[in-house]
Design an enzyme around this catalytic site. Structure first.
Site: not given
Ligand code: ADP
Length: 449
Positions: A200-201, A292, A338
């Site tokens: 994704e972007k 959760r 944390r």
């Molecule tokens: P996880 O499930 O491993 O925690 P997430 O999808 O919740 O992964 O993403 C965790 C972090 O990664 C986000 O808070 C952000 O900082 C970064 N991130 C995820 N997707 C993107 C994106 N498309 N663009 C920029 N940062 C992203």
């Protein structure tokens, strides 16, 4: 209501659940690994059962041993905490088939939302903005390159079943994309048992904003405000606050309404979190829903006065939501640090070992959720969270001031911890101003974490 709950977890979250249960007059059963014999959750629960060896696969992820323990102890509910089996649909199903209530949403909902691609697809269908990218698992490098041409670099490769900030790669060109694709697929298979990845972007300089959802089994669903989790290291949260300095009441209503719609459309119940990224233009996008309780739930508790663990247990027991959306009021400001057994000056490498001296901060506006004590051996097998330091003030500045003095009081010797880094962050004018983006820490550390 439950009469006895088994807590399928360890560390501070096991203690947090024991506390809630005690106040609700519910008996508790701890499980523990051979490495956790002397852990506080073992001592504080009403009963404790050893479920296996030190490694998580032998104990805290050992479904047959945990279910046997639940049957021997004759519990009527299992609280999974966070991490470990908390988002494992198979475990939720087994609990249900053994007539033990899994304290969380249904296995079907966990399965649906645990697949980031399926979750994104659902959100798109109900009109929630999602980040442009592939809508199915990437088949091969040509498929990935085709998507890259459509959405333009930078892009991020993510594991469909990913979590904990692991398995993600940012790519700025075709060469990097092609080489990172295979690595990501191999890592995804090894870490999550599913090699599906998507692209994704990659949003530049976003903020991470998430909404806490409460939903009862009858489908009544509300949100209890947002948390800002923008301060991260390697896509993993380090500091969280509520409310967000970037969210005003209008945006809160808009994002909150969509978060509730997201949860309802997935048939959600108990507590959960809808995560969004907010970009520089004020546009926001769904990234995932966590099925959760989250590590950072205390900041919401501090500003709303709602005990999220008790609500979670009540709703899992089939009770109706006791409040309406309009009853929820956020008052003041709360921030959480944390405190991990990690060395921030050495790439956040783990730093387990014996704690010989411990002093936890206290006083007005301070809450510490922890499980460690002087003389405790922090084992090397599990995540490195030692304590969550949470402070509250009338304003963000007040909460920061309380945090600064609480950080000064906190002594954990001789382990390397994230405490010095937190002190550095809380002394930084950029942090005070609240103009934060997810690359904040990288900039603060001069890209040299
Ligand atoms: P996880 O499930 O491993 O925690 P997430 O999808 O919740 O992964 O993403 C965790 C972090 O990664 C986000 O808070 C952000 O900082 C970064 N991130 C995820 N997707 C993107 C994106 N498309 N663009 C920029 N940062 C992203």
């Amino acid at each position: 209501m439950f009469s006895k709950i088994l807590i399928a977890n360890r560390g501070e979250i096991a203690l947090r659940v024991i506390r809630a249960c005690k106040e609700m007059a519910i008996r508790t059963v701890a499980i523990y690994s051979e490495a956790d014999r002397n852990s506080l959750h073992v001592r504080l629960a009403d009963e404790a059962i050893c479920v296996g060896g030190p490694k998580a696969e032998q104990s805290y992820l050992n479904i047959p041993a945990i279910v046997s323990a639940a049957e021997i102890a004759d519990v009527d509910g299992i609280h999974p905490g966070y991490g470990f089996l908390s988002q494992n649909a198979h475990f939720a199903e087994i609990c249900e088939s053994c007539n033990i209530t899994f304290i969380g949403p249904s296995a079907q909902t966990i399965r649906l939302l645990g697949d980031k691609l399926a979750a994104k697809d659902l959100m798109r269908k109900i009109g929630i903005p999602i980040i442009p990218g592939s809508m199915a698992a990437v088949k091969n490098k040509d498929d990935a390159l085709k998507t890259a041409r459509r959405i333009h670099y930078p892009i991020i490769i993510k594991a469909a079943a990913g979590g904990g900030g692991r398995g993600m790669r940012v790519c700025h060109n075709d060469v990097r994309l092609v080489s990172a694709l295979t690595t990501c697929q191999v890592e995804a298979e090894a870490n999550f048992g599913n090699s599906d990845v998507f692209v994704e972007k990659y949003l530049e300089e976003p903020r991470h904003i998430e909404f806490q959802i409460l939903a009862d089994r009858a489908g009544h669903t509300i949100h209890v405000g947002e948390r800002d989790c923008t301060i991260q290291r390697r896509h993993q949260k380090l500091i969280e606050e509520a409310p967000s300095p970037a969210v005003d009441s209008k945006l809160r209503r808009k994002m909150g309404d969509l978060a509730v719609r997201a949860a309802k459309s997935a048939g959600y119940s108990t507590v959960g979190t809808v995560e969004f990224l907010l970009d520089r233009t004020g546009a926001f996008y769904f990234i995932e829903m966590n099925t959760r309780i989250q590590v950072e739930h205390p900041v919401t508790e501090m500003v709303t006065g709602i005990d999220l663990i008790k609500e979670q247990i009540r709703m899992a027991a089939g009770e109706s939501l006791s409040m309406k959306q309009d009853d929820v009021v956020m008052e003041g400001w709360a921030i959480e640090c944390r405190v991990n057994a990690e060395d921030p000056s050495n790439g956040f490498s783990p730093s387990p070992g014996r704690i010989t001296f411990l002093h936890q901060p206290g006083g007005p506006g301070v809450r510490v959720d922890s499980y460690v004590f002087a003389g405790y051996d922090v084992p090397p097998y599990y995540d490195s969270l030692l304590a969550k330091l949470i402070t509250k003030g009338d304003t963000r500045q007040d909460a920061i001031r309380v945090m600064q003095r609480a950080l000064d009081e906190f002594i954990i010797e001789p382990l390397r911890t994230t405490l010095p880094l937190h002190r550095q962050i809380f002394a930084d004018p950029t942090f005070w101003r609240g103009q934060l983006t997810t690359d904040y820490l990288e900039r603060l550390l001069g890209n040299g974490e």
